[in-house]
Write a protein that holds these residues in place. Structure first.
Motif, PDB file in Angstrom:
ATOM      1  N   GLU A  50     -17.383  65.287 -13.715  1.00  0.00           N
ATOM      2  CA  GLU A  50     -18.801  65.806 -13.986  1.00  0.00           C
ATOM      3  C   GLU A  50     -19.280  64.348 -14.866  1.00  0.00           C
ATOM      4  O   GLU A  50     -20.311  63.927 -15.267  1.00  0.00           O
ATOM      5  CB  GLU A  50     -17.350  66.206 -15.892  1.00  0.00           C
ATOM      6  CG  GLU A  50     -17.785  67.951 -15.250  1.00  0.00           C
ATOM      7  CD  GLU A  50     -17.394  68.401 -16.484  1.00  0.00           C
ATOM      8  OE1 GLU A  50     -17.472  68.090 -17.623  1.00  0.00           O
ATOM      9  OE2 GLU A  50     -17.154  69.661 -16.459  1.00  0.00           O
ATOM     10  N   GLN A  51     -18.493  62.840 -15.038  1.00  0.00           N
ATOM     11  CA  GLN A  51     -18.212  61.634 -15.687  1.00  0.00           C
ATOM     12  C   GLN A  51     -18.859  61.039 -14.642  1.00  0.00           C
ATOM     13  O   GLN A  51     -19.558  59.805 -15.002  1.00  0.00           O
ATOM     14  CB  GLN A  51     -17.456  61.190 -16.103  1.00  0.00           C
ATOM     15  CG  GLN A  51     -16.998  61.897 -17.326  1.00  0.00           C
ATOM     16  CD  GLN A  51     -15.824  61.570 -17.962  1.00  0.00           C
ATOM     17  OE1 GLN A  51     -14.997  60.569 -17.787  1.00  0.00           O
ATOM     18  NE2 GLN A  51     -15.564  62.220 -19.094  1.00  0.00           N
ATOM     19  N   SER A  52     -18.944  61.976 -13.699  1.00  0.00           N
ATOM     20  CA  SER A  52     -19.599  60.494 -12.153  1.00  0.00           C
ATOM     21  C   SER A  52     -21.056  60.030 -11.787  1.00  0.00           C
ATOM     22  O   SER A  52     -21.731  60.941 -12.425  1.00  0.00           O
ATOM     23  CB  SER A  52     -19.073  61.093 -10.961  1.00  0.00           C
ATOM     24  OG  SER A  52     -19.500  60.211  -9.780  1.00  0.00           O
ATOM     25  N   GLU A  53     -21.221  59.537 -11.633  1.00  0.00           N
ATOM     26  CA  GLU A  53     -22.511  58.786 -11.362  1.00  0.00           C
ATOM     27  C   GLU A  53     -23.064  59.463  -9.776  1.00  0.00           C
ATOM     28  O   GLU A  53     -24.580  59.165  -9.637  1.00  0.00           O
ATOM     29  CB  GLU A  53     -22.994  57.738 -12.152  1.00  0.00           C
ATOM     30  CG  GLU A  53     -23.016  57.474 -13.759  1.00  0.00           C
ATOM     31  CD  GLU A  53     -23.008  56.395 -14.063  1.00  0.00           C
ATOM     32  OE1 GLU A  53     -23.460  55.346 -13.934  1.00  0.00           O
ATOM     33  OE2 GLU A  53     -22.881  56.001 -15.328  1.00  0.00           O
ATOM     34  N   ASN A  54     -22.578  59.592  -9.053  1.00  0.00           N
ATOM     35  CA  ASN A  54     -22.758  59.827  -7.778  1.00  0.00           C
ATOM     36  C   ASN A  54     -22.987  60.477  -7.324  1.00  0.00           C
ATOM     37  O   ASN A  54     -23.123  61.251  -5.913  1.00  0.00           O
ATOM     38  CB  ASN A  54     -21.411  59.632  -7.091  1.00  0.00           C
ATOM     39  CG  ASN A  54     -20.982  57.711  -7.440  1.00  0.00           C
ATOM     40  OD1 ASN A  54     -22.120  57.318  -8.209  1.00  0.00           O
ATOM     41  ND2 ASN A  54     -19.836  57.518  -7.725  1.00  0.00           N
ATOM     42  N   TRP A  55     -23.807  61.666  -7.872  1.00  0.00           N
ATOM     43  CA  TRP A  55     -23.980  63.332  -7.736  1.00  0.00           C
ATOM     44  C   TRP A  55     -25.075  62.464  -6.767  1.00  0.00           C
ATOM     45  O   TRP A  55     -26.312  61.644  -7.034  1.00  0.00           O
ATOM     46  CB  TRP A  55     -24.140  64.260  -8.757  1.00  0.00           C
ATOM     47  CG  TRP A  55     -22.938  64.239  -9.087  1.00  0.00           C
ATOM     48  CD1 TRP A  55     -22.179  64.090 -10.056  1.00  0.00           C
ATOM     49  CD2 TRP A  55     -22.121  65.192  -8.709  1.00  0.00           C
ATOM     50  NE1 TRP A  55     -21.389  64.495 -10.522  1.00  0.00           N
ATOM     51  CE2 TRP A  55     -20.763  65.653  -9.660  1.00  0.00           C
ATOM     52  CE3 TRP A  55     -22.289  65.927  -7.670  1.00  0.00           C
ATOM     53  CZ2 TRP A  55     -19.817  66.629  -9.410  1.00  0.00           C
ATOM     54  CZ3 TRP A  55     -20.908  66.608  -7.879  1.00  0.00           C
ATOM     55  CH2 TRP A  55     -19.855  67.255  -8.848  1.00  0.00           C
ATOM     56  N   THR A  56     -25.646  63.767  -5.449  1.00  0.00           N
ATOM     57  CA  THR A  56     -27.071  63.554  -4.694  1.00  0.00           C
ATOM     58  C   THR A  56     -27.045  65.519  -4.692  1.00  0.00           C
ATOM     59  O   THR A  56     -27.207  66.066  -4.931  1.00  0.00           O
ATOM     60  CB  THR A  56     -26.805  63.149  -3.137  1.00  0.00           C
ATOM     61  OG1 THR A  56     -25.919  64.119  -2.793  1.00  0.00           O
ATOM     62  CG2 THR A  56     -25.815  61.608  -3.454  1.00  0.00           C
ATOM     63  N   ASN A 101     -16.193  56.600  -5.694  1.00  0.00           N
ATOM     64  CA  ASN A 101     -15.625  57.676  -5.620  1.00  0.00           C
ATOM     65  C   ASN A 101     -13.588  57.490  -5.120  1.00  0.00           C
ATOM     66  O   ASN A 101     -13.683  58.039  -5.313  1.00  0.00           O
ATOM     67  CB  ASN A 101     -16.436  58.884  -4.694  1.00  0.00           C
ATOM     68  CG  ASN A 101     -17.597  59.258  -5.144  1.00  0.00           C
ATOM     69  OD1 ASN A 101     -17.863  58.703  -6.329  1.00  0.00           O
ATOM     70  ND2 ASN A 101     -18.494  59.755  -4.627  1.00  0.00           N
TER      71      ASN A 101
END
Length: 177
Positions: A23-29, A60
């Motif tokens: 949820e806290q990651s900024e690595n979604w595409t 990641n």
């Protein structure tokens, strides 16, 4: 390979920790689903984060390490019977009631690869929330801490989610035994 459900693979707190990190990651595409033969509009895509593609994806590392630890727990719980815990690919996806999944396959027949899939939501109830898994002609519930191992060359899809909640799922591509 016959589809297998491995029950009670890990503590729910392990899933909670992974979901919080995701949820806290900024690595979604929004690259998925991919189709090299035809354009897929953004309305049909969903957020997904690749963690491992042979090696851990830059940025990641923590989630990749947690994913490797989770896979070892699943492997041990399955009595090392269905796959080799050598990760070809691993990712986390987010789906909700706004998106109907498509029937698809991930691998060509006889590739030697299998998929391992489960939810990271420790409070998920397939019966009350939807989001089970259809493989071939059979629909399977996927409850927290349970993981399904299947031949990804057979048509499959995530079933519809019927609540306004995000479901986080982790899936692995590994070598079958």
């Amino acid at each position: 390979m016959k589809t297998q459900i491995i029950k009670d693979c890990c503590p729910k707190s392990y899933l909670d920790m992974m979901r919080l990190q995701a949820e806290q990651s900024e690595n979604w595409t929004f690259k998925f689903p991919m189709n090299k033969e035809q354009y897929i509009p953004i309305e049909e895509k969903f957020p997904k984060m690749s963690l491992i593609n042979g090696d851990a994806i830059l940025g990641n590392g923590v989630l990749a390490g947690l994913a490797m630890g989770l896979l070892i727990q699943i492997w041990e719980k399955s009595h090392r019977a269905f796959f080799i815990p050598d990760i070809c690919w691993c990712g986390i996806s987010i789906k909700d009631s706004s998106r109907e999944d498509n029937m698809h396959f991930d691998n060509k027949p006889n590739s030697g690869l299998v998929k391992v899939l489960g939810t990271l939501n420790s409070d998920w109830s397939t019966e009350k929330m939807g989001g089970g898994f259809t493989h071939g002609d059979i629909t399977y519930p996927i409850e927290p801490t349970d993981f399904i191992i299947f031949d990804a060359s057979v048509l499959h899809r995530a079933d519809d989610i019927i609540v306004n909640k995000k479901r986080f799922a982790i899936d692995y591509t590994v070598k079958g035994v």
